[in-house]
Design an enzyme around this catalytic site. Structure first.
Site, PDB file in Angstrom:
ATOM      1  N   ALA A  45       0.833  -1.205   0.000  1.00  4.86           N
ATOM      2  CA  ALA A  45       0.000   0.000   0.000  1.00  4.86           C
ATOM      3  C   ALA A  45       0.869   1.257   0.000  1.00  4.86           C
ATOM      4  O   ALA A  45       1.959   1.247  -0.553  1.00  4.86           O
ATOM      5  CB  ALA A  45      -0.992  -0.026   1.161  1.00  4.86           C
ATOM      6  N   SER A  46       0.442   2.272   0.686  1.00  9.06           N
ATOM      7  CA  SER A  46       1.119   3.575   0.566  1.00  9.06           C
ATOM      8  C   SER A  46       2.510   3.602   1.165  1.00  9.06           C
ATOM      9  O   SER A  46       3.256   4.548   0.929  1.00  9.06           O
ATOM     10  CB  SER A  46       0.267   4.653   1.239  1.00  9.06           C
ATOM     11  OG  SER A  46      -1.002   4.689   0.633  1.00  9.06           O
ATOM     12  N   THR A  47       2.857   2.570   1.953  1.00  9.79           N
ATOM     13  CA  THR A  47       4.209   2.573   2.534  1.00  9.79           C
ATOM     14  C   THR A  47       5.268   2.537   1.437  1.00  9.79           C
ATOM     15  O   THR A  47       6.426   2.835   1.684  1.00  9.79           O
ATOM     16  CB  THR A  47       4.435   1.382   3.482  1.00  9.79           C
ATOM     17  OG1 THR A  47       4.203   0.169   2.767  1.00  9.79           O
ATOM     18  CG2 THR A  47       3.498   1.446   4.678  1.00  9.79           C
ATOM     19  N   ILE A  48       4.856   2.153   0.243  1.00 16.79           N
ATOM     20  CA  ILE A  48       5.816   2.035  -0.851  1.00 16.79           C
ATOM     21  C   ILE A  48       6.056   3.384  -1.543  1.00 16.79           C
ATOM     22  O   ILE A  48       6.977   3.523  -2.348  1.00 16.79           O
ATOM     23  CB  ILE A  48       5.309   0.978  -1.860  1.00 16.79           C
ATOM     24  CG1 ILE A  48       6.497   0.356  -2.610  1.00 16.79           C
ATOM     25  CG2 ILE A  48       4.307   1.561  -2.829  1.00 16.79           C
ATOM     26  CD1 ILE A  48       6.076  -0.746  -3.549  1.00 16.79           C
TER      27      ILE A  48
END
Lengths: 366, 601
Positions: free
Chosen positions: B320-323
């Protein structure tokens, strides 16, 4: 029996002047060597000083008897020799009559040691038979039949103890004088046929353990932890001894008690394991040399009595060696037969030395 | 007449000698047999004689102990009464095992299963098989009363592996069991009848922990009694392990996962040393170690929540957005954007000629967005756009460089994760690569899967300015430290981008608009990124309907490290179906930072 007086005094009788030097020292040396070697082997097999000491005491008694008899005048003793078998018969009856808890009745307990009348019997029967057969210039057929009868009676008395091995030896000790003294061949054949025909009867009368021993002899591995154990373990002991053996006190089979009865009937396994094939050959050479010297004594004598006694004794000696060792290496069934001069056991040792002493005394008169 | 009494008497002499031939012949045969035994079969009998007296005993070494970084004991060996069986001494064994199971109130099929498995394996003669461990006093009493009936069975004291803190480190430490594979012979340490490490540290470091099996050659007599030692080859005790795990931190963080499924990774970015590793739900490894109850083992195995499963290293989640920080670096490095590039975010992104909207998480959008703002506020549209421009051809190799789609080489079992590409999609899904697939990748969704440990390693690369450090759990083996291992270095065209992207990640917490502003701390700086992983596509449905089913709710993620500029700890938190990275995951990480960074003060 006392119909005709015994004529043992003979003009040709001759005592050699120097009593001490006229001795077969080699025979004495060989016998004492064997006994000493036996003490070593008993120590190796049992690790018991007490057992060696007891056997040592018997050995000393035996040596005294042997040397004393070797200097004796057997001709004077003949009247006694003629009747000594009664003593044997007496003790055989005593051993059967004495109440005992044990399954077998072979021993008379004399407190410090056990006395085995059957061992005595095989000695005195030969002596009396030989004396009886040579008491007259000519042997009549009835004499032979009397000796054969007494022999079978003695055999039976030992057989029901029960002790098959010694019983056969007792029988031989009575029959052999008959055969050597010229028992007709035709009758010998008849005798063999009768024995063969009676084999099934004997088999039926064997005890279970005796039958089992014969059966396991033919297939030791059928019962490797039971009766076959003895044969398998003693074969391992002999085989693992290799050419030169594992060394004195180094035989693992006997030191760790894998070989049962290693100080008595299976002492040959200890010899083979610790001294190897060459040790066995050396031991056999000593026995054969001893037998050869004794045969020479018999051959040099002109007396029928001497030839009958010496011939039978030598035969018994070598037969014990042969049967005992054959049993240990697994080519004959296990029967209770000690190895002469080596196996632990007082009566047999003393009797064997008495027999040697008597043969040595024959040298004194040719 | 006198002739009969004396004279040569040759006939008798001849007969006398003749009869001697018989015993002499037998003696000759005996000699031949002796030659046969000694010379021809000598070797065989020598061997038999040796086998008679020599017994070889296996000496099992004690297994190494495991400690945490502060030398707190984690795993020990405790004495227990166990039921042993020497198959050589028993008969009718299967029946006896059933009877003994009835007697001791153990499970028949379980004991029989162990017996049947073990009896097939290579074993020393008379080596016992352990059928059951941890017998209680009543069972021991019951057995000793009727032990006569069970020849070959015995109750003996043995060592059993015991995890001190039961559940808290289950997935790190792993458990012991009987090896299933048949290639156990490859290592001398895999002695049958002896348990081996089946999972976790117990498995990875089995060789070091188990030590070396010794043998003692003993002489025995005919009754099997010990006589003396002939030779001895000493056993070597297993080596002790010191883990980098901080048991206090671990135990402090575990309660946050109470009743939730999820994982946590806490590691030192510089060294890769893992300070805490949580996978929830957990299990009690001692149930396997003592292998006494089939029912308990079955209940763990059949639990649909998968307590045995190490989510931290094997769980595959969309990052998800951690990337996004990594995708930002990719876009910068490939020249797609620079720090000043502005993208208009109105909440939706369209591909030319496709009426389908790619929605952002914020309905009205974030307005004019540059890269920093895109990370701070987690603009989806910005990254839809950059991912669309990057295409999978440039995205995939860049993500691979950070370790996605591969292994981190951590010293427990782990999964590969997945970075999709055209070939993969054609092979596995059977479809061509669509532009939309790249767009979904822009927010760490779509086909992409990664394990918590992978995300942690990748974010640590930012903290380490490009250095990829292998994560590890073991700090020392027998007092000698394990070495830091670099798996490579990522070089950016502009190396200052490392620091700039980190600054954006600090703003995620510090900026009032930051998605993790709720965990802002005045004492130290945190760089981090939230994430909310969609697990159910909601093209046709509103999320409010989907979240009716708790299993379809979004996963909550947060990854961050602190303190800046010299980060001591990186924490990744994932709470399955936790819905909000900022509200659910980030506070757990914050608690971890607080605990770890302030406890030394």
């Amino acid at each position: 029996m006392s119909r005709s007086p015994l004529e043992f005094s003979l003009s040709s009788r001759m005592i050699k002047p120097n009593r001490w030097l006229n001795q077969d020292w080699l025979v004495l040396f060989l016998v004492i060597s064997l006994v000493s070697f036996g003490l070593m082997m008993i120590y190796s097999a049992s690790s018991s000083v007490e057992m060696v000491l007891r056997q040592g005491i018997f050995a000393v008694i035996g040596i005294v008897f042997m040397i004393y008899l070797s200097f004796s005048d057997y001709q004077r003793l003949l009247p006694i020799y003629l009747n000594v078998f009664w003593i044997g018969i007496f003790f055989l009856l005593v051993v059967l009559v004495i109440p005992s808890d044990a399954a077998t009745r072979r021993w008379i307990d004399l407190g410090i040691f056990g006395f085995q009348p059957s061992e005595l019997m095989r000695c005195v029967l030969t002596i009396s038979a030989a004396a009886f057969l040579s008491r007259n210039p000519r042997i009549v057929f009835r004499d032979w039949m009397i000796v054969i009868g007494v022999s079978f009676l003695s055999f039976y008395l030992v057989f029901i103890q029960p002790d098959l091995g010694t019983a056969i030896m007792v029988l031989i000790s009575g029959i052999l004088p008959v055969l050597i003294s010229g028992f007709p061949v035709s009758y010998q054949i008849i005798g063999i046929v009768i024995i063969l025909l009676s084999t099934p009867f004997i088999w039926m009368n064997l005890l279970d353990y005796q039958k089992q021993r014969v059966l396991t002899f033919f297939d030791p591995s059928s019962d490797p932890l039971g009766t076959g154990w003895n044969i398998i373990q003693s074969q391992i002991a002999v085989g693992s001894g290799s050419l030169f053996g594992k060394g004195f006190l180094q035989g693992t089979q006997s030191q760790l008690n894998f070989v049962p009865e290693s100080h008595t009937d299976f002492i040959f396994a200890v010899v083979a394991e610790e001294f190897g094939l060459f040790g066995v050959m050396g031991l056999f050479l000593v026995y054969l040399l001893l037998a050869f010297r004794l045969v020479m004594i018999a051959k040099n004598s002109n007396f029928l009595f001497v030839k009958l006694v010496a011939g039978t004794f030598i035969f018994l000696l070598l037969t014990y060696v042969a049967f005992n060792t054959a049993m240990v290496v697994g080519i004959l069934p296990v029967v209770g037969m000690p190895l002469p001069f080596l196996s632990q056991g007082g009566t047999a040792l003393i009797i064997n030395m008495i027999m040697i002493g008597i043969i040595l005394s024959f040298r004194r008169t040719v | 007449m006198k002739k009969f009494f004396s004279g040569k008497r040759d006939s008798e002499s001849r007969k006398l000698v003749l009869y001697l031939i018989l015993p002499i012949f037998i003696m000759f045969v005996v000699l031949l047999q002796t030659i046969n035994l000694t010379v021809i079969n000598g070797k065989k009998y020598e061997t038999q004689s040796e086998n008679n007296r020599i017994v070889s005993r296996t000496i099992y070494p004690t297994r190494g102990l495991i400690y945490d970084t502060h030398d707190k004991l984690l795993v020990e060996n405790i004495a227990s009464s166990q039921l042993n069986l020497v198959p050589e001494r028993s008969s009718d064994t299967s029946k006896k095992i059933k009877e003994i199971a009835d007697l001791l109130n153990l499970e028949k099929s379980f004991l029989l299963g162990i017996y049947e498995k073990q009896i097939k394996k290579p074993r020393y003669p008379f080596q016992p098989i352990t059928l059951a461990k941890s017998l209680d006093d009543e069972q021991i009493a019951l057995f000793s009363v009727s032990s006569e009936k069970f020849k070959g069975f015995s109750v003996e004291t043995g060592l059993v592996r015991s995890v001190v803190n039961k559940q808290s480190l289950a997935h790190v430490l792993g458990y012991m069991g009987y090896s299933v594979s048949n290639d156990v012979n490859k290592s001398s340490n895999f002695i049958s009848g002896n348990q081996v490490g089946i999972s976790g540290i117990e498995k990875t470091y089995h060789d070091q922990l188990s030590g070396k099996v010794g043998t003692r050659i003993e002489e025995k007599d005919v009754s099997g009694k010990f006589v003396r030692v002939l030779s001895e080859n000493n056993a070597e005790s297993g080596k002790d392990l010191k883990l980098s795990i901080d048991l206090d931190l671990q135990n402090f963080l575990i309660p946050f996962f109470e009743g939730q499924k999820g994982a946590l990774v806490a590691l030192e970015p510089k060294s890769g040393l893992i300070k805490a590793l949580i996978s929830s739900p957990a299990y009690d490894p001692n149930i396997f170690n003592s292998s006494s109850s089939l029912a308990e083992i079955q209940s763990i195995l059949s639990d649909h929540e998968g307590p045995l499963f190490n989510r931290a290293t094997m769980g595959n989640y969309p990052p998800a957005s951690t990337i996004k920080p990594i995708l930002g670096l990719a876009a910068l490095d490939e020249g797609i954007v620079d720090w000043n590039t502005i993208i208009q975010d109105d909440g939706e992104f369209y591909v030319e000629g496709d009426p389908r909207p790619y929605r952002g998480w914020k309905e009205d959008g974030h307005g004019k967005v540059d890269l920093e703002k895109a990370i701070v506020e987690s603009s989806d549209v910005y990254f839809y756009s950059t991912a669309y421009d990057l295409t999978i051809k440039r995205l995939e190799p860049f993500l691979n460089k950070f370790g996605f789609g591969g292994k981190t080489n951590i010293d427990v079992e782990e999964s590969n994760g997945l970075v999709p590409n055209e070939k993969w999609k054609l092979g596995y899904i059977g479809e061509f690569w669509f532009k939309g697939d790249s767009i979904n990748l822009g927010i760490g969704q779509g086909y992409m899967l990664s394990t918590p440990i992978q995300i942690s390693q990748a974010i640590a690369v930012i903290a380490n300015r490009g250095e990829i450090i292998k994560p590890r759990l073991v700090e020392e083996i027998d007092e000698s430290p394990t070495e830091l291992e670099s798996l490579g270095k990522i070089n950016l065209k502009d190396e200052t981008n490392w620091e700039k992207i980190e600054k954006s990640m600090i703003e995620v917490i510090n900026s009032p608009n930051g998605t993790a502003n709720n965990i802002k701390d005045t004492r130290y700086l945190i760089a981090g990124k939230t994430g909310t992983a969609q697990i159910k596509s909601y093209e046709d449905q509103e999320y409010e309907d989907i979240r009716e089913n708790p299993f379809f709710r979004d996963h909550a993620l947060f990854v961050g490290y602190a303190p800046i500029p010299d980060p001591e700890l990186l924490i990744l938190v994932i709470i399955e179906n936790g819905e909000s990275g900022s509200r659910v995951a980030a506070p757990i990480a914050k608690a971890g930072f607080d605990y770890y960074l302030t406890k030394n003060e």
